[in-house]
Design a protein around this motif. Sequence first.
Motif, PDB file in Angstrom:
ATOM      1  N   HIS A 179       0.817  -1.214   0.000  1.00 20.50           N
ATOM      2  CA  HIS A 179       0.000   0.000   0.000  1.00 20.50           C
ATOM      3  C   HIS A 179       0.854   1.270   0.000  1.00 20.50           C
ATOM      4  O   HIS A 179       0.425   2.301  -0.536  1.00 20.50           O
ATOM      5  CB  HIS A 179      -0.983  -0.033   1.174  1.00 20.50           C
ATOM      6  CG  HIS A 179      -2.080  -1.028   0.955  1.00 20.50           C
ATOM      7  ND1 HIS A 179      -1.996  -2.329   1.399  1.00 20.50           N
ATOM      8  CD2 HIS A 179      -3.270  -0.934   0.288  1.00 20.50           C
ATOM      9  CE1 HIS A 179      -3.089  -2.983   1.044  1.00 20.50           C
ATOM     10  NE2 HIS A 179      -3.873  -2.169   0.369  1.00 20.50           N
ATOM     11  N   HIS A 180       2.063   1.219   0.534  1.00 24.87           N
ATOM     12  CA  HIS A 180       2.984   2.337   0.338  1.00 24.87           C
ATOM     13  C   HIS A 180       3.334   2.470  -1.147  1.00 24.87           C
ATOM     14  O   HIS A 180       3.467   3.587  -1.676  1.00 24.87           O
ATOM     15  CB  HIS A 180       4.267   2.122   1.150  1.00 24.87           C
ATOM     16  CG  HIS A 180       4.112   2.493   2.587  1.00 24.87           C
ATOM     17  ND1 HIS A 180       4.918   1.994   3.591  1.00 24.87           N
ATOM     18  CD2 HIS A 180       3.253   3.343   3.221  1.00 24.87           C
ATOM     19  CE1 HIS A 180       4.566   2.504   4.748  1.00 24.87           C
ATOM     20  NE2 HIS A 180       3.547   3.316   4.548  1.00 24.87           N
ATOM     21  N   HIS A 181       3.481   1.344  -1.827  1.00 27.67           N
ATOM     22  CA  HIS A 181       3.767   1.354  -3.264  1.00 27.67           C
ATOM     23  C   HIS A 181       2.602   1.979  -4.043  1.00 27.67           C
ATOM     24  O   HIS A 181       2.816   2.790  -4.959  1.00 27.67           O
ATOM     25  CB  HIS A 181       4.025  -0.072  -3.749  1.00 27.67           C
ATOM     26  CG  HIS A 181       4.253  -0.202  -5.220  1.00 27.67           C
ATOM     27  ND1 HIS A 181       5.367   0.287  -5.863  1.00 27.67           N
ATOM     28  CD2 HIS A 181       3.481  -0.768  -6.197  1.00 27.67           C
ATOM     29  CE1 HIS A 181       5.284   0.036  -7.157  1.00 27.67           C
ATOM     30  NE2 HIS A 181       4.156  -0.599  -7.390  1.00 27.67           N
ATOM     31  N   LEU A 182       1.373   1.623  -3.669  1.00 29.88           N
ATOM     32  CA  LEU A 182       0.212   2.224  -4.326  1.00 29.88           C
ATOM     33  C   LEU A 182       0.163   3.730  -4.097  1.00 29.88           C
ATOM     34  O   LEU A 182      -0.150   4.498  -5.026  1.00 29.88           O
ATOM     35  CB  LEU A 182      -1.078   1.580  -3.802  1.00 29.88           C
ATOM     36  CG  LEU A 182      -1.347   0.125  -4.199  1.00 29.88           C
ATOM     37  CD1 LEU A 182      -2.684  -0.336  -3.617  1.00 29.88           C
ATOM     38  CD2 LEU A 182      -1.342  -0.053  -5.710  1.00 29.88           C
ATOM     39  N   LEU A 183       0.471   4.158  -2.885  1.00 31.10           N
ATOM     40  CA  LEU A 183       0.483   5.599  -2.601  1.00 31.10           C
ATOM     41  C   LEU A 183       1.514   6.315  -3.456  1.00 31.10           C
ATOM     42  O   LEU A 183       1.267   7.402  -3.988  1.00 31.10           O
ATOM     43  CB  LEU A 183       0.789   5.840  -1.118  1.00 31.10           C
ATOM     44  CG  LEU A 183      -0.352   5.660  -0.126  1.00 31.10           C
ATOM     45  CD1 LEU A 183       0.168   5.804   1.301  1.00 31.10           C
ATOM     46  CD2 LEU A 183      -1.471   6.669  -0.385  1.00 31.10           C
TER      47      LEU A 183
END
Length: 265
Positions: free
Chosen positions: A174-178
């Motif tokens: 989810h850090h990657h998606l952000l």
Amino acid sequence: MVMSVLLSLMFPPPPFLLVSGLTVISFLILVSSFLAEIRGKHLNYSKFWNANPSAQNQIKLPSKAGMLLLYTPAFLAGLASFWIFPPQSVRSTILQSAVTLHFFKRVFEVEFIHKYSGGMTLESAIPISLSYFLSAATMTYSQHLTNGLPEPAMNLLYPGTVIFVIGITGNFYHHHLLSNLRGKGEKEYKIPKGGFFEFVICPHYLFEIIVFYGIFFISQTFYAFSFAIGTNLYLLGRSYSTRKWYLSKFEDFPKNVKAVIPFLF
């Protein structure tokens, strides 16, 4: 009844005032931070770096430098623990590895994943960095003190390892998606999409909570338990404030998206 179940899950607390004191102090600090977030008095980083009027007069760090200050000391504490407290059991080896890996991942994300806007005040960076450093050091030291003690009645080591892996993987994803929300040179905020962002605005916090419960299950010490509960509370407060911020900034923010716990909160 509840207390007896909890006691069956944990090693007895160490007879050292320092560890007991740090356990209480770290928990109270996290509870205080939770209450401050709920009241709108935010730690000044990320989208809230200048939320408090006093932040304008504080020393400001670039986001990347501030984030490195947050996580690097804790990563080094985890790494040093292998030398200071040589692992004496499978449990202590996995615990020290989990703590070190968690903070290494955060340093890696700072360097290679995150995209930045705003900044961070030094007044917020120092206590957060100190909290993470002390948590890594005390977590590994508390585990060292359990060597030679009888195992808890219920062994949660391997379920905890699975929970930790789920948490750290979900947090990274989810850090990657952000990060992918912003193109090159862009700094404005957007409503995140994909993954658990369809259900909560802070799935990275949800999975970080899972990380620290996984670490508690691996460790089964009172310190790890208190830090997991305290971190849970703080991130509930931070996610609550984050959802309020998105609601105030975006008229099309989906009202069914919760703060951090899908369908509930």
